[in-house]
Design an enzyme around this catalytic site. Structure first.
Site, PDB file in Angstrom:
ATOM      1  CG  ASP A  89     -14.015   6.387   6.996  1.00  0.00           C
ATOM      2  OD1 ASP A  89     -14.675   5.330   7.024  1.00  0.00           O
ATOM      3  OD2 ASP A  89     -12.760   6.395   6.955  1.00  0.00           O
TER       4      ASP A  89
ATOM      5  NE  ARG B 240      -4.058  -1.971   2.024  1.00  0.00           N
ATOM      6  CZ  ARG B 240      -5.080  -2.060   2.845  1.00  0.00           C
ATOM      7  NH1 ARG B 240      -5.253  -1.152   3.783  1.00  0.00           N
ATOM      8  NH2 ARG B 240      -5.933  -3.054   2.757  1.00  0.00           N
TER       9      ARG B 240
HETATM   10  C1  LIG Z   1     -14.219  -1.964   6.555  1.00  0.00           C
HETATM   11  S1  LIG Z   1     -14.791  -0.291   6.530  1.00  0.00           S
HETATM   12  C2  LIG Z   1     -16.440  -0.498   7.155  1.00  0.00           C
HETATM   13  C3  LIG Z   1     -17.450   0.311   6.358  1.00  0.00           C
HETATM   14  C4  LIG Z   1     -18.920   0.119   6.770  1.00  0.00           C
HETATM   15  N1  LIG Z   1     -19.144   0.496   8.132  1.00  0.00           N
HETATM   16  C5  LIG Z   1     -19.351  -1.310   6.535  1.00  0.00           C
HETATM   17  O1  LIG Z   1     -19.601  -2.053   7.496  1.00  0.00           O
HETATM   18  O2  LIG Z   1     -19.471  -1.710   5.368  1.00  0.00           O
HETATM   19  C6  LIG Z   1     -13.920   0.387   7.957  1.00  0.00           C
HETATM   20  C7  LIG Z   1     -13.810   1.906   7.911  1.00  0.00           C
HETATM   21  O3  LIG Z   1     -13.363   2.382   9.194  1.00  0.00           O
HETATM   22  C8  LIG Z   1     -12.565   3.523   8.976  1.00  0.00           C
HETATM   23  N2  LIG Z   1     -11.733   3.792  10.169  1.00  0.00           N
HETATM   24  C9  LIG Z   1     -10.637   3.131  10.600  1.00  0.00           C
HETATM   25  N3  LIG Z   1     -10.134   3.700  11.695  1.00  0.00           N
HETATM   26  C10 LIG Z   1     -10.945   4.754  11.995  1.00  0.00           C
HETATM   27  C11 LIG Z   1     -10.944   5.738  13.018  1.00  0.00           C
HETATM   28  N4  LIG Z   1     -10.025   5.766  13.967  1.00  0.00           N
HETATM   29  N5  LIG Z   1     -11.915   6.696  12.978  1.00  0.00           N
HETATM   30  C12 LIG Z   1     -12.865   6.689  12.015  1.00  0.00           C
HETATM   31  N6  LIG Z   1     -12.919   5.779  11.014  1.00  0.00           N
HETATM   32  C13 LIG Z   1     -11.962   4.823  11.008  1.00  0.00           C
HETATM   33  C14 LIG Z   1     -11.751   3.168   7.736  1.00  0.00           C
HETATM   34  O4  LIG Z   1     -11.233   4.312   7.087  1.00  0.00           O
HETATM   35  C15 LIG Z   1     -12.778   2.399   6.898  1.00  0.00           C
HETATM   36  O5  LIG Z   1     -13.380   3.198   5.927  1.00  0.00           O
END
Ligand SMILES: C[S@@+](CC[C@H](N)C(=O)[O-])C[C@H]1O[C@@H](n2cnc3c(N)ncnc32)[C@H](O)[C@@H]1O
Length: 269
Positions: A139, A37
């Site tokens: 996010d 990445r």
């Molecule tokens: C796998 S996606 C889940 C998306 C959606 N909630 C779903 O279930 O389909 C996880 C998301 O969490 C976000 N994320 C990770 N760490 C975070 C943080 N500390 N604060 C806010 N968002 C975060 C990532 O950028 C990512 O877009």
């Protein structure tokens, strides 16, 4: 194309970086993920190794690159109407009992590129008619939030959307948007997106009846999970619901919540 190798100490530097900025716990075995990445950023800046790139990212004057590295180290997989049981609960259990006296506010708290927030919005619009509602998506990644705000999705990625919702809330792209679907402007206007890092103070986001916190807890250690849940529960109205991913559990994490059904918790009033 140049291939890069990451040393143990370089890996540990990035592991601490993403833990410090996002609370994400990479563990000890994600070297190939970090290499693939971030390798493109080394190439982009013509660095010869990860240590040079790390020093660059760490410098306060390079905060734009810091955000790019955070964007690249998060996992953003999502899709429309993912984990349908939550939407069935909304449709069959929650919304029919909603009295509609105040504005119904729902937060998609790790919204990624917006599919979750727009899925909620389609259901609310369909079920609530003229009653007042809004969806807030957030996010940590600015890259996915830009995509969410556009509401433009590849046609291959829209399988979960029910046919009647496709007709009602989505437009098929033409010209430069051929092969894409655009979420209808009116629906988009009721879904707001902002950058929120769940590990830092949440600020003035208001109170919510339901918070979706799905498929993000898996990236955090116990200490960070407890901190995030405590903050989010404070933003729930008494009796409000917290939805987590079906592979996630809040066992032993917070006693202000009671379990309703798997992956759905309720704030004790
Ligand atoms: C796998 S996606 C889940 C998306 C959606 N909630 C779903 O279930 O389909 C996880 C998301 O969490 C976000 N994320 C990770 N760490 C975070 C943080 N500390 N604060 C806010 N968002 C975060 C990532 O950028 C990512 O877009």
């Amino acid at each position: 194309m140049q291939e890069y190798k990451i040393t143990k100490s370089e890996y540990n530097s990035f592991k601490e970086f993403i833990y410090g900025h996002a609370g994400i716990n990479l563990g000890d075995a994600k070297q190939s993920l970090v290499t693939s990445r971030l390798g493109k950023r080394l190439r982009h800046h013509s660095f010869t190794n990860f240590e040079e790139y790390f020093n660059f990212v760490e410098s306060p004057v390079n905060s734009d690159e810091q955000q790019i590295a955070i964007d690249l180290l998060t996992t953003n997989e999502t899709y429309f109407f993912r984990e349908p049981k939550h939407f069935v609960f909304l449709e069959k259990e929650f919304l029919p009992k909603w009295n509609g006296k105040k504005c119904l506010r729902i937060w998609s708290a790790a919204s990624s590129s917006g599919e979750e927030a727009y899925s909620i919005a389609m259901l609310l619009d369909d079920m609530l008619g003229d009653r007042s509602w809004e969806v807030f998506g957030s996010d940590i990644s600015s890259r996915v939030l830009k995509k969410a705000q556009q509401g433009l999705y590849l046609l291959q990625r829209i399988d979960g959307i029910p046919k009647e919702y496709l007709r009602e809330y989505c437009l098929k792209g033409t010209g430069q948007h051929e092969g894409y679907l655009l979420v209808d402007r009116e629906l988009r206007s009721k879904v707001g997106f902002s950058q929120v890092n769940l590990t830092t103070p949440l600020g003035n986001v208001g109170e919510f009846e339901i918070i979706f916190l799905r498929n993000v807890l898996i990236y955090f250690d116990m200490r960070t999970k407890k901190h995030i849940i405590k903050q989010l529960v404070e933003k729930l109205r008494p009796g409000g619901y917290l939805f987590v991913g079906h592979s996630e559990s809040l066992k032993g994490i917070h006693d202000g919540l009671e379990s309703v059904v798997p992956a759905i918790y309720r704030k004790v009033s």
